[in-house]
Design a protein around this motif. Structure first.
Motif, PDB file in Angstrom:
ATOM      1  N   ILE A  10       0.832  -1.209   0.000  1.00 65.18           N
ATOM      2  CA  ILE A  10       0.000   0.000   0.000  1.00 65.18           C
ATOM      3  C   ILE A  10       0.865   1.257   0.000  1.00 65.18           C
ATOM      4  N   LEU A  11       1.926   1.262   0.805  1.00 66.26           N
ATOM      5  CA  LEU A  11       2.837   2.409   0.814  1.00 66.26           C
ATOM      6  C   LEU A  11       3.511   2.585  -0.550  1.00 66.26           C
ATOM      7  N   THR A  12       3.819   1.483  -1.200  1.00 63.71           N
ATOM      8  CA  THR A  12       4.430   1.547  -2.526  1.00 63.71           C
ATOM      9  C   THR A  12       3.500   2.223  -3.519  1.00 63.71           C
ATOM     10  N   VAL A  13       2.223   1.854  -3.493  1.00 64.85           N
ATOM     11  CA  VAL A  13       1.241   2.465  -4.387  1.00 64.85           C
ATOM     12  C   VAL A  13       1.172   3.975  -4.145  1.00 64.85           C
ATOM     13  N   LEU A  14       1.172   4.386  -2.876  1.00 64.59           N
ATOM     14  CA  LEU A  14       1.142   5.810  -2.544  1.00 64.59           C
ATOM     15  C   LEU A  14       2.417   6.510  -3.020  1.00 64.59           C
ATOM     16  N   ILE A  15       3.553   5.844  -2.873  1.00 64.14           N
ATOM     17  CA  ILE A  15       4.835   6.426  -3.290  1.00 64.14           C
ATOM     18  C   ILE A  15       4.874   6.606  -4.801  1.00 64.14           C
ATOM     19  N   TRP A  16       4.493   5.571  -5.556  1.00 64.80           N
ATOM     20  CA  TRP A  16       4.532   5.667  -7.017  1.00 64.80           C
ATOM     21  C   TRP A  16       3.578   6.736  -7.532  1.00 64.80           C
ATOM     22  N   GLY A  17       2.408   6.846  -6.902  1.00 64.93           N
ATOM     23  CA  GLY A  17       1.482   7.892  -7.312  1.00 64.93           C
ATOM     24  C   GLY A  17       2.001   9.271  -6.970  1.00 64.93           C
ATOM     25  N   SER A  90       3.714  16.715 -19.674  1.00 69.33           N
ATOM     26  CA  SER A  90       2.343  16.237 -19.496  1.00 69.33           C
ATOM     27  C   SER A  90       1.823  16.598 -18.111  1.00 69.33           C
ATOM     28  N   PRO A  91       0.495  16.678 -17.946  1.00 67.14           N
ATOM     29  CA  PRO A  91      -0.063  16.858 -16.609  1.00 67.14           C
ATOM     30  C   PRO A  91       0.274  15.663 -15.726  1.00 67.14           C
ATOM     31  N   ALA A  92       0.518  15.910 -14.453  1.00 64.83           N
ATOM     32  CA  ALA A  92       0.858  14.814 -13.533  1.00 64.83           C
ATOM     33  C   ALA A  92      -0.274  13.807 -13.427  1.00 64.83           C
ATOM     34  N   ASN A  99       2.656   4.208 -15.674  1.00 65.41           N
ATOM     35  CA  ASN A  99       3.045   3.025 -14.909  1.00 65.41           C
ATOM     36  C   ASN A  99       1.969   1.948 -14.967  1.00 65.41           C
ATOM     37  N   ALA A 100       0.705   2.388 -15.013  1.00 64.01           N
ATOM     38  CA  ALA A 100      -0.399   1.428 -14.991  1.00 64.01           C
ATOM     39  C   ALA A 100      -0.518   0.621 -16.275  1.00 64.01           C
ATOM     40  N   VAL A 101      -0.133   1.216 -17.415  1.00 63.25           N
ATOM     41  CA  VAL A 101      -0.321   0.503 -18.686  1.00 63.25           C
ATOM     42  C   VAL A 101       0.807  -0.475 -18.983  1.00 63.25           C
ATOM     43  N   VAL A 102       1.800  -0.534 -18.100  1.00 64.83           N
ATOM     44  CA  VAL A 102       2.896  -1.481 -18.315  1.00 64.83           C
ATOM     45  C   VAL A 102       2.399  -2.923 -18.492  1.00 64.83           C
ATOM     46  N   THR A 240      -0.717  -9.072  -5.293  1.00 62.01           N
ATOM     47  CA  THR A 240       0.084  -7.856  -5.193  1.00 62.01           C
ATOM     48  C   THR A 240      -0.134  -6.940  -6.386  1.00 62.01           C
ATOM     49  N   SER A 241      -0.112  -7.495  -7.587  1.00 61.32           N
ATOM     50  CA  SER A 241      -0.139  -6.680  -8.797  1.00 61.32           C
ATOM     51  C   SER A 241      -1.426  -5.892  -8.952  1.00 61.32           C
ATOM     52  N   ILE A 242      -2.538  -6.398  -8.417  1.00 61.27           N
ATOM     53  CA  ILE A 242      -3.808  -5.708  -8.571  1.00 61.27           C
ATOM     54  C   ILE A 242      -3.789  -4.342  -7.894  1.00 61.27           C
ATOM     55  N   TRP A 243      -2.957  -4.184  -6.845  1.00 60.54           N
ATOM     56  CA  TRP A 243      -2.872  -2.906  -6.144  1.00 60.54           C
ATOM     57  C   TRP A 243      -2.270  -1.808  -7.010  1.00 60.54           C
ATOM     58  N   GLN A 244      -1.498  -2.194  -8.025  1.00 60.59           N
ATOM     59  CA  GLN A 244      -0.828  -1.195  -8.855  1.00 60.59           C
ATOM     60  C   GLN A 244      -1.823  -0.297  -9.579  1.00 60.59           C
ATOM     61  N   ASN A 245      -3.034  -0.767  -9.768  1.00 60.92           N
ATOM     62  CA  ASN A 245      -4.035   0.026 -10.478  1.00 60.92           C
ATOM     63  C   ASN A 245      -4.490   1.252  -9.684  1.00 60.92           C
ATOM     64  N   LEU A 246      -4.171   1.280  -8.388  1.00 59.82           N
ATOM     65  CA  LEU A 246      -4.528   2.441  -7.582  1.00 59.82           C
ATOM     66  C   LEU A 246      -3.519   3.584  -7.722  1.00 59.82           C
ATOM     67  N   SER A 247      -2.317   3.275  -8.203  1.00 65.94           N
ATOM     68  CA  SER A 247      -1.269   4.286  -8.303  1.00 65.94           C
ATOM     69  C   SER A 247      -1.669   5.489  -9.167  1.00 65.94           C
ATOM     70  N   PRO A 248      -2.279   5.289 -10.362  1.00 69.72           N
ATOM     71  CA  PRO A 248      -2.702   6.452 -11.158  1.00 69.72           C
ATOM     72  C   PRO A 248      -3.765   7.290 -10.460  1.00 69.72           C
ATOM     73  N   LEU A 249      -4.628   6.644  -9.669  1.00 64.00           N
ATOM     74  CA  LEU A 249      -5.658   7.393  -8.947  1.00 64.00           C
ATOM     75  C   LEU A 249      -5.028   8.283  -7.886  1.00 64.00           C
ATOM     76  N   VAL A 250      -3.985   7.777  -7.230  1.00 63.78           N
ATOM     77  CA  VAL A 250      -3.261   8.588  -6.252  1.00 63.78           C
ATOM     78  C   VAL A 250      -2.606   9.785  -6.944  1.00 63.78           C
ATOM     79  N   ALA A 251      -1.966   9.535  -8.093  1.00 64.06           N
ATOM     80  CA  ALA A 251      -1.315  10.613  -8.845  1.00 64.06           C
ATOM     81  C   ALA A 251      -2.340  11.653  -9.285  1.00 64.06           C
ATOM     82  N   PHE A 252      -3.483  11.187  -9.757  1.00 68.82           N
ATOM     83  CA  PHE A 252      -4.521  12.108 -10.218  1.00 68.82           C
ATOM     84  C   PHE A 252      -5.036  12.966  -9.066  1.00 68.82           C
TER      85      PHE A 252
END
Length: 296
Positions: A10-17, A90-92, A99-102, A240-252
């Protein structure tokens, strides 16, 4: 152990976003090259120290070192250059999608080397590609904040990371996660860091910005990668990998809140469609089926 793994993921997702927003801030004070060099220089030194303390200098064959050099140039040198240029243009809130489309690109590249996707993955790829094409079309709309060149570099950054992801799986299994990450990062950082070293003494950024540069590198390139790898080991790649989809939402969310970015309905819809496709393609599979992505 399981709770700690979940906390790390979870912290990783927040960090990447959050790292996308941090890059936008850093690029107001440093050049692209300086931003990359400062962040990865700090990360490389910490990774090297951790590796030497834990296992010493690796005793790899010459062929193994060649693979690590290649992985470093692909996953660090090229990826970081493409990523920072794309974020700068680009906008953040949109940059976080790269990262999500990888996983989508991993499926496409994997199919070229004989890794057959299942039906759900194919559906997700088609949906996500539709969203990406729609996003590209938004660059032609009046009032759009998107830049075609910026999206192009974000796409290249995703492509290089997808290639790195496919290459690093067998290498990590053979060489170990920490040693591989350390030397791939260090080797890939040297071409980026050495040219900017003479310019660092001329910079006059506030101490807070210097701290942000170091923190960005340490969190996203040291803590996050190791925490993600631990999550895969403890929880399994699928969960684990399913959590990565939250990273763009954090960035947005952070881009709207901290940077005041605003988006047209078309941009929001295209981004959402892209993310839905990624979610479908990367949904946890039954035991024995491959997962698309293991780190970002």
């Amino acid at each position: 152990m399981i709770a700690r793994a979940y906390i790390g993921v979870i912290l990783t997702v927040l960090i990447w976003g959050g790292n996308v927003v941090a890059l936008k801030v850093l690029l107001d004070f440093f050049t692209r090259s300086q931003t990359i060099g400062l962040r990865l220089g700090a990360a490389s030194l910490v990774l090297l120290g951790l590796t030497l303390l834990r296992s010493g200098w690796p005793k790899w064959s010459f062929r193994d070192w060649l693979w690590v050099v290649g992985a470093g140039l692909l996953g660090t040198t090229l990826f970081q250059n493409f990523s920072v240029i794309g974020v700068d243009r680009s906008p953040a809130g949109i940059s976080g999608l790269s990262n999500a489309v990888v996983p989508i690109l991993v499926v496409l590249l994997g199919s070229l080397v004989g890794q057959r996707p299942n039906r759900l993955q194919v559906l997700g790829v088609l949906v996500s590609l539709s969203g990406m094409l729609w996003l590209l079309g938004q660059t032609l709309e009046p009032g759009s904040t998107l830049n075609l060149l910026g999206l192009g570099f974000l796409g290249l950054s995703s492509l290089t990371w997808a290639g790195y992801t496919l290459a690093n799986r067998p290498l990590v299994a053979r060489l170990g996660l920490l040693p591989f990450v350390t030397f791939a990062t260090l080797i890939g950082t040297l071409p980026l860091l050495i040219p900017v070293l003479p310019t660092l003494g001329q910079l006059s950024a506030p101490p807070l910005i210097w701290g942000l540069a170091a923190l960005s590198g340490l969190l996203s390139n040291v803590f996050a990668y190791l925490a993600w790898g631990n999550g895969i080991q403890v929880l399994g790649a699928a969960r684990t990998s399913i959590w990565q989809n939250l990273s763009p939402l954090v960035a947005f969310g952070l881009a709207v809140w901290l940077l005041g970015e605003r988006f047209t309905p078309g941009e929001l819809s295209a981004g959402a469609l892209t993310l839905v496709g990624v979610l479908v393609a990367n949904w946890p599979q039954r035991a024995g089926q491959p997962v698309l992505n293991d780190a970002g």
